[in-house]
Enzyme design. Structure first.
Site, mmCIF file in Angstrom:
data_model
loop_
_atom_site.group_PDB
_atom_site.id
_atom_site.type_symbol
_atom_site.label_atom_id
_atom_site.label_comp_id
_atom_site.label_asym_id
_atom_site.label_seq_id
_atom_site.Cartn_x
_atom_site.Cartn_y
_atom_site.Cartn_z
ATOM 1 C CG HIS A 155 5.504 20.569 -0.465
ATOM 2 N ND1 HIS A 155 4.971 21.826 -0.632
ATOM 3 C CD2 HIS A 155 5.357 19.945 -1.663
ATOM 4 C CE1 HIS A 155 4.496 21.939 -1.864
ATOM 5 N NE2 HIS A 155 4.734 20.820 -2.519
ATOM 6 C CB SER A 276 26.580 22.099 24.395
ATOM 7 O OG SER A 276 26.034 22.614 25.582
ATOM 8 C CE LYS A 282 22.797 19.971 20.889
ATOM 9 N NZ LYS A 282 22.340 21.287 21.307
#
Ligand code: ARG
Length: 457
Positions: A155, A276, A282
């Site tokens: 989960h 980016s 990034k």
């Protein structure tokens, strides 16, 4: 243009010509088509349909055509629909009467099936080779990082501590199963269709057994109608590719998560990430995102081919021509995706401190705490409850299980002794787990040894 247009008054509508042409797609099958034609010519000579001189002419013509296509000098035209017509028309141009005999007892219906099967036999082996290369990377990384521990998740919540190598080997085994599916798909493709003709076979005594041997097939198809209607082998191949992609997609998703600043368990190789256009800081995991995204398209290949087949009347229908785009797309994509994943696994750096910090800062040893009590004779359900209350107490007070004084633990159960602290250390669990296939250092070492042998290392 209708090269065998005896039955027709006029030409084909240009719109239909464009609509029905598959040459831009199926030219990829030219080598298989030519190889099939060589076998056909040799067989026809054996049964006396071609003279030795005609056979020689045809084989020479086919060699030349192959060279023309490979070198790029061959002229393709939509007027000739598909690769079979292109090659036959050019052969007739080159060899005249001899070339006109080549299609004896053959239909494009069995011919196209032959080409696809020959293509798949090669490609499925190539995909398998890419899987093996990835398995090697996974195994090598698992061995190199065999001491590193991390949280295992269910989960997406920290569940139980595992060796990072056990995690990697988990993905390894999923891909290893894919090899079985590929082998199965290969065996489905490994049947000679040629000699089934349009749908009913032929009055000409075609020697199918000989052609089978000549082209390296294991079996000869048994029902001419089924043979020209059948694209199950295409579905099987795309399904096998789809499962590989689903496995790669799940691994991609994990690696993308693990490479986030939030997890920071790994860093990905620069060569597989992009920056980016706006944000200078990034480093985006594009390669893995694309594997995940392209998985969607391969799954659509599977649904595409199944939908084409559903409800088709027996036997051949032109709908079947639409089998090539999904097949070619699935096969190319899965090879690329496997190769990129191999680079990614090989090049990723493990950020051991962060993985181990996450493994330490958690309530995961509650399982071992419950098992400790169980080993001392307490029924598991009861032990589960006690470990659960220990977790609740710790959580309220902002500490972990290992920080609880023995005195407090004894209040929960008199069975607790000092040795419980050893038992619930993350690394201890990995030494003590016993069941076959469990997340323990011992099992991982056994598996690494066995899988090295499996991969011939
Ligand atoms: N281009 C066709 C295909 O891929 C070849 C078979 C055509 N047969 C026919 N009867 N029109 O399916």
């Amino acid at each position: 243009m209708k090269p065998w247009g005896g039955r027709f008054k006029g030409g084909t509508d240009p719109l239909l010509e464009r609509f029905s042409a598959s040459i831009d797609v199926d030219r990829r099958l030219y080598r298989q088509d030519i190889e099939g034609s060589r076998a056909q010519a040799e067989m026809l000579a054996r049964i006396g349909v071609l003279t030795a001189a005609e056979k020689k002419k045809v084989l020479k013509g086919l060699d030349e055509i192959e060279a023309e296509i490979t070198s790029g000098s061959f002229t393709f035209s939509e007027a000739l629909e598909d690769i079979h017509m292109h090659i036959e028309a050019r052969l007739i141009e080159k060899t005249g009467e001899a070339g006109k005999k080549l299609h004896t007892g053959r239909s494009r219906n069995d011919q196209v099936s032959l080409d696809m099967r020959l293509f798949l036999k090669e490609e499925l082996r190539a995909i398998d080779g890419c899987i093996v290369a990835l398995l090697r990377e996974l195994l090598a990384k698992a061995e190199r990082e065999k001491k590193v521990i991390m949280p295992g998740y269910t989960h997406l919540q920290r569940a139980q501590v595992v060796p990072f190598s056990h995690y990697l080997l988990g993905h390894y085994y999923a891909l290893k199963r894919d090899r079985v599916r590929l082998t199965e798909a290969l065996s489905m493709a490994d049947v000679l269709p040629l000699g089934s003709g349009a749908l009913a076979g032929s009055t000409i005594p075609l020697d199918r057994e000989w052609v089978k041997q000549r082209l390296g097939f294991s079996r000869v198809s048994e029902n001419s109608m089924d043979t020209v209607a059948d694209r199950d082998f295409v579905v099987d191949a795309i399904y096998a590719a789809s499962m590989v992609m689903v496995h790669l997609s799940r691994l991609s998703e994990d690696l993308i998560l693990f490479a986030t600043q939030e997890f920071a368990f790994i860093s990905l190789p620069d060569a597989l990430c992009t920056g980016s256009s706006l944000m200078p800081h990034k480093k985006n995991p594009d390669a893995l995102e694309l594997i995940r995204g392209k998985t969607g398209r391969v799954l659509s290949d599977l649904f595409g081919i199944l939908t084409i087949l559903k409800g088709l009347p027996f036997t051949y229908n032109r709908d079947l021509q639409e089998d090539k785009e999904p097949l070619f797309h699935a096969v190319s994509t899965v090879k690329d995706a496997l190769s990129i994943m191999a680079l990614c696994v090989g090049g990723l750096k493990v950020r051991k401190e962060n993985m181990e910090k996450a493994a330490g800062e958690s309530f995961m040893p509650a399982v071992e705490m419950a098992e400790y009590l169980t080993m001392k004779g307490m029924p598991f359900r009861e032990a589960h409850g006690i470990a659960g209350s220990a977790v609740r107490r710790c959580e309220d007070e902002g500490r972990f299980l290992g920080d609880m004084p023995l005195k407090e633990l004894k209040k929960l159960s008199p069975l607790f002794e000092r040795d419980v602290f050893d038992y619930i250390k993350p690394r201890s669990a990995l030494r003590m787990r016993r069941s076959t296939g469990s997340a323990s250092f011992g099992e991982v070492m056994k598996v690494i040894d066995a899988e090295k042998k499996y991969l011939g290392l």
